[in-house]
Design a protein around this motif. Structure first.
Motif, mmCIF file in Angstrom:
data_model
loop_
_atom_site.group_PDB
_atom_site.id
_atom_site.type_symbol
_atom_site.label_atom_id
_atom_site.label_comp_id
_atom_site.label_asym_id
_atom_site.label_seq_id
_atom_site.Cartn_x
_atom_site.Cartn_y
_atom_site.Cartn_z
ATOM 1 N N GLY A 35 0.819 -1.211 0.000
ATOM 2 C CA GLY A 35 0.000 0.000 0.000
ATOM 3 C C GLY A 35 0.851 1.257 0.000
ATOM 4 O O GLY A 35 0.569 2.218 -0.732
ATOM 5 N N ILE A 36 1.905 1.257 0.795
ATOM 6 C CA ILE A 36 2.823 2.403 0.823
ATOM 7 C C ILE A 36 3.495 2.569 -0.531
ATOM 8 O O ILE A 36 3.637 3.685 -1.035
ATOM 9 N N ALA A 37 3.897 1.459 -1.150
ATOM 10 C CA ALA A 37 4.539 1.531 -2.466
ATOM 11 C C ALA A 37 3.577 2.078 -3.519
ATOM 12 O O ALA A 37 3.976 2.872 -4.376
ATOM 13 N N ALA A 38 2.325 1.669 -3.458
ATOM 14 C CA ALA A 38 1.338 2.187 -4.413
ATOM 15 C C ALA A 38 1.153 3.688 -4.237
ATOM 16 O O ALA A 38 1.068 4.430 -5.229
ATOM 17 N N LEU A 39 1.114 4.142 -3.001
ATOM 18 C CA LEU A 39 1.002 5.580 -2.759
ATOM 19 C C LEU A 39 2.237 6.328 -3.241
ATOM 20 O O LEU A 39 2.134 7.447 -3.756
ATOM 21 N N MET A 40 3.404 5.706 -3.100
ATOM 22 C CA MET A 40 4.630 6.349 -3.565
ATOM 23 C C MET A 40 4.684 6.434 -5.089
ATOM 24 O O MET A 40 5.330 7.327 -5.640
ATOM 25 N N LEU A 41 4.015 5.513 -5.780
ATOM 26 C CA LEU A 41 3.962 5.578 -7.237
ATOM 27 C C LEU A 41 3.026 6.683 -7.715
ATOM 28 O O LEU A 41 3.260 7.312 -8.739
ATOM 29 N N MET A 63 2.992 16.080 -16.672
ATOM 30 C CA MET A 63 2.879 14.637 -16.464
ATOM 31 C C MET A 63 3.935 13.887 -17.287
ATOM 32 O O MET A 63 4.483 12.890 -16.829
ATOM 33 N N LYS A 64 4.231 14.367 -18.487
ATOM 34 C CA LYS A 64 5.288 13.740 -19.286
ATOM 35 C C LYS A 64 6.643 13.898 -18.603
ATOM 36 O O LYS A 64 7.463 12.981 -18.611
ATOM 37 N N ALA A 65 6.885 15.052 -18.018
ATOM 38 C CA ALA A 65 8.153 15.283 -17.320
ATOM 39 C C ALA A 65 8.270 14.400 -16.082
ATOM 40 O O ALA A 65 9.351 13.869 -15.784
ATOM 41 N N VAL A 66 7.182 14.223 -15.372
ATOM 42 C CA VAL A 66 7.208 13.369 -14.180
ATOM 43 C C VAL A 66 7.374 11.905 -14.575
ATOM 44 O O VAL A 66 8.061 11.145 -13.887
ATOM 45 N N SER A 67 6.792 11.508 -15.692
ATOM 46 C CA SER A 67 6.847 10.101 -16.079
ATOM 47 C C SER A 67 8.251 9.641 -16.483
ATOM 48 O O SER A 67 8.503 8.444 -16.536
ATOM 49 N N VAL A 68 9.167 10.568 -16.707
ATOM 50 C CA VAL A 68 10.541 10.198 -17.039
ATOM 51 C C VAL A 68 11.196 9.449 -15.881
ATOM 52 O O VAL A 68 11.989 8.532 -16.081
#
Length: 106
Positions: A35-41, A63-68
């Motif tokens: 659950g913590i990992a999902a929130l971190m994603l 969003m494109k910049a974050v997805s890098v």
């Protein structure tokens, strides 16, 4: 070294898994860490999405910049989950041995 919430979580969660696994067992510990990992994603997308909207920036470009950084985050979270499973398994083994020794487990 720069310390941020992401670094604290990645190092701290496996260390906290030991007492949590001693108390609640390995399954509940690993579910909590997933659950913590999902929130971190999801957190960077939410944070920078709110920032882009409030700052008047282009949301899709943000969003494109974050997805890098997404592949790197997957590797780091995999590391966190592996160490959590290792530390938690040792603690769960100690817990299981204690319950067998005390005769509480059938």
């Amino acid at each position: 070294m720069e310390v941020n919430l992401f670094s604290i979580l990645v190092v701290g969660v496996p260390l906290v898994a030991v007492p949590v696994a001693l108390i609640w067992g390995l399954r509940k510990t690993l579910l909590g860490v997933l659950g913590i990992a999902a929130l971190m994603l999801v957190a960077p997308y939410v944070y920078f999405g709110i920032w882009a909207i409030s700052a008047g920036e282009n949301l899709m470009e943000t969003m494109k910049a974050v997805s890098v950084s997404f592949p790197a985050v997957i590797v780091v979270l995999g590391w966190m989950l592996a160490w959590t499973a290792a530390y938690g398994a040792v603690a769960a083994g100690i817990r299981l041995g204690w319950l067998h020794w005390k005769g509480l487990r059938t």
